[in-house]
Design a protein around this motif. Structure first.
Motif, mmCIF file in Angstrom:
data_model
loop_
_atom_site.group_PDB
_atom_site.id
_atom_site.type_symbol
_atom_site.label_atom_id
_atom_site.label_comp_id
_atom_site.label_asym_id
_atom_site.label_seq_id
_atom_site.Cartn_x
_atom_site.Cartn_y
_atom_site.Cartn_z
ATOM 1 N N SER A 166 13.061 14.060 4.509
ATOM 2 C CA SER A 166 13.074 15.484 4.820
ATOM 3 C C SER A 166 11.802 16.199 4.378
ATOM 4 N N TYR A 167 11.212 15.756 3.282
ATOM 5 C CA TYR A 167 10.035 16.423 2.724
ATOM 6 C C TYR A 167 8.949 15.385 2.426
ATOM 7 N N PRO A 168 8.352 14.785 3.454
ATOM 8 C CA PRO A 168 7.412 13.689 3.224
ATOM 9 C C PRO A 168 6.154 14.095 2.464
ATOM 10 N N ASP A 169 5.747 15.356 2.578
ATOM 11 C CA ASP A 169 4.529 15.788 1.900
ATOM 12 C C ASP A 169 4.756 16.205 0.452
ATOM 13 N N ARG A 170 6.024 16.300 0.010
ATOM 14 C CA ARG A 170 6.323 16.758 -1.347
ATOM 15 C C ARG A 170 6.942 15.685 -2.239
ATOM 16 N N VAL A 171 7.342 14.568 -1.670
ATOM 17 C CA VAL A 171 7.995 13.504 -2.443
ATOM 18 C C VAL A 171 7.052 12.308 -2.509
ATOM 19 N N TYR A 172 6.752 11.884 -3.735
ATOM 20 C CA TYR A 172 5.848 10.759 -3.965
ATOM 21 C C TYR A 172 6.649 9.611 -4.543
ATOM 22 N N LEU A 173 6.653 8.495 -3.830
ATOM 23 C CA LEU A 173 7.366 7.306 -4.285
ATOM 24 C C LEU A 173 6.358 6.282 -4.773
ATOM 25 N N PRO A 174 6.709 5.540 -5.818
ATOM 26 C CA PRO A 174 5.790 4.480 -6.252
ATOM 27 C C PRO A 174 5.786 3.365 -5.219
ATOM 28 N N GLN A 175 4.633 2.746 -5.051
ATOM 29 C CA GLN A 175 4.559 1.591 -4.162
ATOM 30 C C GLN A 175 5.348 0.464 -4.813
ATOM 31 N N SER A 176 5.714 -0.549 -4.060
ATOM 32 C CA SER A 176 6.540 -1.625 -4.605
ATOM 33 C C SER A 176 5.871 -2.253 -5.826
ATOM 34 N N GLY A 177 6.571 -2.178 -6.957
ATOM 35 C CA GLY A 177 6.078 -2.760 -8.204
ATOM 36 C C GLY A 177 4.989 -1.952 -8.884
ATOM 37 N N GLN A 178 4.632 -0.819 -8.323
ATOM 38 C CA GLN A 178 3.549 -0.019 -8.886
ATOM 39 C C GLN A 178 4.019 0.740 -10.122
ATOM 40 N N MET A 179 3.226 0.638 -11.172
ATOM 41 C CA MET A 179 3.470 1.417 -12.372
ATOM 42 C C MET A 179 2.117 1.713 -12.977
ATOM 43 N N HIS A 180 1.942 2.889 -13.454
ATOM 44 C CA HIS A 180 0.660 3.278 -14.013
ATOM 45 C C HIS A 180 0.365 2.401 -15.229
ATOM 46 N N PRO A 181 -0.790 1.747 -15.286
ATOM 47 C CA PRO A 181 -1.050 0.788 -16.364
ATOM 48 C C PRO A 181 -1.070 1.426 -17.752
ATOM 49 N N ASP A 182 -1.505 2.657 -17.866
ATOM 50 C CA ASP A 182 -1.534 3.319 -19.165
ATOM 51 C C ASP A 182 -0.170 3.846 -19.580
ATOM 52 N N ARG A 183 0.782 3.810 -18.696
ATOM 53 C CA ARG A 183 2.082 4.412 -18.966
ATOM 54 C C ARG A 183 3.189 3.381 -19.126
ATOM 55 N N ASN A 226 23.852 14.055 5.344
ATOM 56 C CA ASN A 226 24.742 13.274 4.508
ATOM 57 C C ASN A 226 24.882 13.910 3.140
ATOM 58 N N LYS A 227 25.902 13.469 2.457
ATOM 59 C CA LYS A 227 26.108 13.874 1.074
ATOM 60 C C LYS A 227 25.889 12.643 0.210
ATOM 61 N N ILE A 228 24.916 12.735 -0.692
ATOM 62 C CA ILE A 228 24.613 11.623 -1.589
ATOM 63 C C ILE A 228 24.947 12.081 -2.999
ATOM 64 N N VAL A 229 25.801 11.308 -3.661
ATOM 65 C CA VAL A 229 26.222 11.638 -5.024
ATOM 66 C C VAL A 229 25.791 10.501 -5.938
ATOM 67 N N GLU A 230 25.170 10.866 -7.044
ATOM 68 C CA GLU A 230 24.733 9.873 -8.024
ATOM 69 C C GLU A 230 25.177 10.326 -9.404
ATOM 70 N N ASP A 257 17.336 5.097 -5.222
ATOM 71 C CA ASP A 257 16.536 4.877 -4.017
ATOM 72 C C ASP A 257 17.086 5.602 -2.790
ATOM 73 N N PRO A 258 18.423 5.588 -2.532
ATOM 74 C CA PRO A 258 18.904 6.327 -1.350
ATOM 75 C C PRO A 258 18.608 7.826 -1.426
ATOM 76 N N MET A 259 18.718 8.404 -2.621
ATOM 77 C CA MET A 259 18.442 9.829 -2.759
ATOM 78 C C MET A 259 16.948 10.104 -2.572
ATOM 79 N N LEU A 260 16.114 9.254 -3.138
ATOM 80 C CA LEU A 260 14.668 9.419 -2.960
ATOM 81 C C LEU A 260 14.256 9.264 -1.495
ATOM 82 N N GLN A 261 14.850 8.287 -0.822
ATOM 83 C CA GLN A 261 14.515 8.081 0.590
ATOM 84 C C GLN A 261 14.953 9.272 1.439
#
Length: 190
Positions: free
Chosen positions: A162-179, A4-8, A153-157
């Motif tokens: 395609s690259y499951p070992d190289r793309v890290y997505l935050p868990q639902s609602g997850q945000m680093h507490p110090d950040r 597919n072609k995803i444009v953002e 989200d569609p582009m990240l998904q």
């Protein structure tokens, strides 16, 4: 693999004094043009220069970015003043090292402060307070670069598929507490 072609499109938030500066240039242009008519023609040149400056500033103060993900290629274009487009990067996703939220440990070694590896940084984010941005480490022209992107989200998904070992997505609602970002202050300089 995705075909597919995803444009953002990401619109960069204007700086706080942009409107004031543009209004000031317009007022000075009118004043100098009127002074040129009433007092001396020498003021008209300054009025015309302010008019040209107003036009040029209007083009370069409005910046948008367009990310296009097609097959295994990510293209990033810069659009100035909604008229002029320039391709900034065309990246082969096979050479991508990682994509992760800016606070994630996968990109910790590339941070501006506290990181051990210094790379050329290209910022293509919107500067919106509540929009999370991602850090991408990729290779372009045999050189490793760091890109800051507002990915949807569609582009990240699609990247994760395609690259499951190289793309890290935050868990639902997850945000680093110090950040956690506070209004008006940037905690992390990626």
């Amino acid at each position: 693999m995705y075909q597919n072609k995803i444009v953002e499109q990401v619109i960069r938030a204007p700086r706080p004094l942009t409107r004031v500066l543009r209004a000031g240039m317009a007022v000075f242009a009118v004043l100098f043009l009127l002074s040129g008519i009433v007092v001396s023609r020498g003021f008209m040149l300054t009025g015309f220069l302010f008019t040209v400056l107003y036009y040029i500033y209007g083009i370069y103060s409005q910046k948008e970015y367009e990310y296009t993900l097609e097959n295994h290629t990510l293209a990033i274009d810069i659009i100035w003043g909604k008229r002029y487009r320039r391709p900034a990067h065309v990246l082969d996703m096979e050479t991508m090292e990682t994509v992760a939220p800016n606070w994630h440990d996968a990109v910790a070694q590339y941070r501006k402060r506290g990181g051990s590896i210094k790379l050329s940084k290209y910022d293509y984010t919107s500067y919106e307070e509540n929009t999370p941005y991602y850090t991408m480490i990729a290779t372009e022209n045999h050189k490793k670069i760091k890109l800051l992107l507002d990915l949807s989200d569609p582009m990240l998904q699609a990247m994760k598929q395609s690259y499951p070992d190289r793309v890290y997505l935050p868990q639902s609602g997850q945000m680093h507490p110090d950040r956690m970002q506070t209004p008006g202050k940037e905690i992390i300089n990626a």
